[in-house]
Design a protein around this motif. Sequence first.
Motif, short mmCIF file in Angstrom:
data_model
loop_
_atom_site.label_atom_id
_atom_site.label_comp_id
_atom_site.label_asym_id
_atom_site.label_seq_id
_atom_site.Cartn_x
_atom_site.Cartn_y
_atom_site.Cartn_z
N ALA A 190 -2.74 38.28 54.05
CA ALA A 190 -2.17 36.98 54.43
C ALA A 190 -3.05 35.83 53.95
O ALA A 190 -2.56 34.74 53.67
N GLY A 191 -4.33 36.07 53.83
CA GLY A 191 -5.26 35.03 53.40
C GLY A 191 -5.28 34.81 51.89
O GLY A 191 -5.95 33.90 51.41
N ARG A 192 -4.55 35.60 51.15
CA ARG A 192 -4.52 35.45 49.69
C ARG A 192 -3.34 34.58 49.28
O ARG A 192 -2.23 34.77 49.75
N SER A 193 -3.57 33.67 48.40
CA SER A 193 -2.49 32.80 47.96
C SER A 193 -2.01 33.23 46.57
O SER A 193 -2.71 33.94 45.86
N GLY A 194 -0.80 32.79 46.25
CA GLY A 194 -0.27 33.03 44.92
C GLY A 194 0.21 34.44 44.65
O GLY A 194 0.24 34.86 43.50
N LEU A 195 0.61 35.18 45.69
CA LEU A 195 1.06 36.55 45.49
C LEU A 195 2.52 36.63 45.04
O LEU A 195 3.00 37.70 44.69
N GLY A 196 3.23 35.52 45.07
CA GLY A 196 4.61 35.52 44.59
C GLY A 196 5.63 36.04 45.57
O GLY A 196 6.61 36.66 45.19
N TRP A 197 5.41 35.79 46.85
CA TRP A 197 6.35 36.25 47.88
C TRP A 197 7.75 35.71 47.59
O TRP A 197 7.90 34.57 47.16
N THR A 198 8.76 36.52 47.86
CA THR A 198 10.15 36.07 47.73
C THR A 198 10.69 35.73 49.11
O THR A 198 10.17 36.21 50.13
N ALA A 199 11.74 34.93 49.14
CA ALA A 199 12.38 34.59 50.41
C ALA A 199 12.90 35.85 51.11
O ALA A 199 12.81 35.96 52.33
N ASP A 200 13.42 36.80 50.34
CA ASP A 200 13.92 38.04 50.95
C ASP A 200 12.79 38.85 51.57
O ASP A 200 12.96 39.44 52.63
N GLU A 201 11.63 38.88 50.93
CA GLU A 201 10.48 39.58 51.52
C GLU A 201 10.08 38.92 52.83
O GLU A 201 9.80 39.60 53.82
N VAL A 202 10.07 37.61 52.84
CA VAL A 202 9.70 36.87 54.06
C VAL A 202 10.72 37.15 55.16
O VAL A 202 10.35 37.39 56.31
N ARG A 203 12.01 37.12 54.82
CA ARG A 203 13.04 37.43 55.83
C ARG A 203 12.85 38.82 56.41
O ARG A 203 12.98 39.03 57.60
N TRP A 204 12.55 39.79 55.55
CA TRP A 204 12.35 41.16 56.01
C TRP A 204 11.14 41.22 56.95
O TRP A 204 11.20 41.86 58.01
N LEU A 205 10.05 40.57 56.57
CA LEU A 205 8.86 40.56 57.42
C LEU A 205 9.17 39.93 58.78
O LEU A 205 8.73 40.43 59.82
N LEU A 206 9.92 38.83 58.77
CA LEU A 206 10.29 38.17 60.03
C LEU A 206 11.19 39.07 60.88
O LEU A 206 11.01 39.13 62.11
N ASP A 207 12.12 39.76 60.24
CA ASP A 207 12.97 40.70 61.00
C ASP A 207 12.12 41.78 61.67
O ASP A 207 12.35 42.13 62.82
N GLN A 208 11.14 42.31 60.94
CA GLN A 208 10.25 43.32 61.50
C GLN A 208 9.46 42.75 62.68
O GLN A 208 9.28 43.42 63.69
N SER A 209 9.00 41.52 62.54
CA SER A 209 8.22 40.88 63.60
C SER A 209 9.07 40.63 64.84
O SER A 209 8.63 40.86 65.96
N ASP A 210 10.29 40.15 64.63
CA ASP A 210 11.19 39.91 65.76
C ASP A 210 11.50 41.21 66.49
O ASP A 210 11.52 41.25 67.72
N ALA A 211 11.75 42.28 65.74
CA ALA A 211 12.10 43.56 66.35
C ALA A 211 10.94 44.14 67.15
O ALA A 211 11.15 44.85 68.14
N ALA A 212 9.72 43.84 66.74
CA ALA A 212 8.55 44.40 67.43
C ALA A 212 8.35 43.80 68.80
O ALA A 212 7.86 44.45 69.71
N GLY A 213 8.71 42.54 68.97
CA GLY A 213 8.53 41.91 70.27
C GLY A 213 7.13 41.38 70.47
O GLY A 213 6.23 41.61 69.68
N PRO A 214 6.93 40.67 71.58
CA PRO A 214 5.68 39.96 71.82
C PRO A 214 4.46 40.86 72.06
O PRO A 214 3.34 40.39 71.97
#
Length: 162
Positions: free
Chosen positions: A99-123
């Motif tokens: 997460a601390g590395r910049s310029g890795l070329g993340w796509t919006a779909d990758e970010v959406r997938w990561l967010l979905d995983q985070s939401d599913a995991a819960g607090p």
Amino acid sequence: MASVAGREAASTRDGHPPPDVVQGFYRRMRAVAPAAVGAIERDRADDPGRAFADTACGRLARSLDDDGLRALGMWAHHWCMRFYDDDTRVGLRLVREIAGRSGLGWTADEVRWLLDQSDAAGPAATGRFILPVAAAGELPHGARPEIGTPGSETDRRRLLAG
């Protein structure tokens, strides 16, 4: 390692990546998973105070190109979200380093997938927004994922707004 999903992968209207794109993510993650599991296990048995660059996870991260590093980050994030009740300190350290590395070329779909995983995991999942928020920060402001459906967490709204 080349990106299976490609840079221009289109999202469906519901804000989630299409199934073929998600399958591409899983193929990429499966390619790095054996090395990641081995590195995490070696680091669990090693000195926790060792500099990241000197750990097995650090050596693995150093050996990958940007596509491979994104796949490793997605795999480590996925693993930490699924097994957050186990000892995930090494995995979370890997996630934080990526997460601390910049310029890795993340796509919006990758970010959406990561967010979905985070939401599913819960607090209860410690650090569940570390990587998706960092990855979203790499996207141009207009390309950041939609906040999501009603009931999305306030933390997610606050983190993605920035």
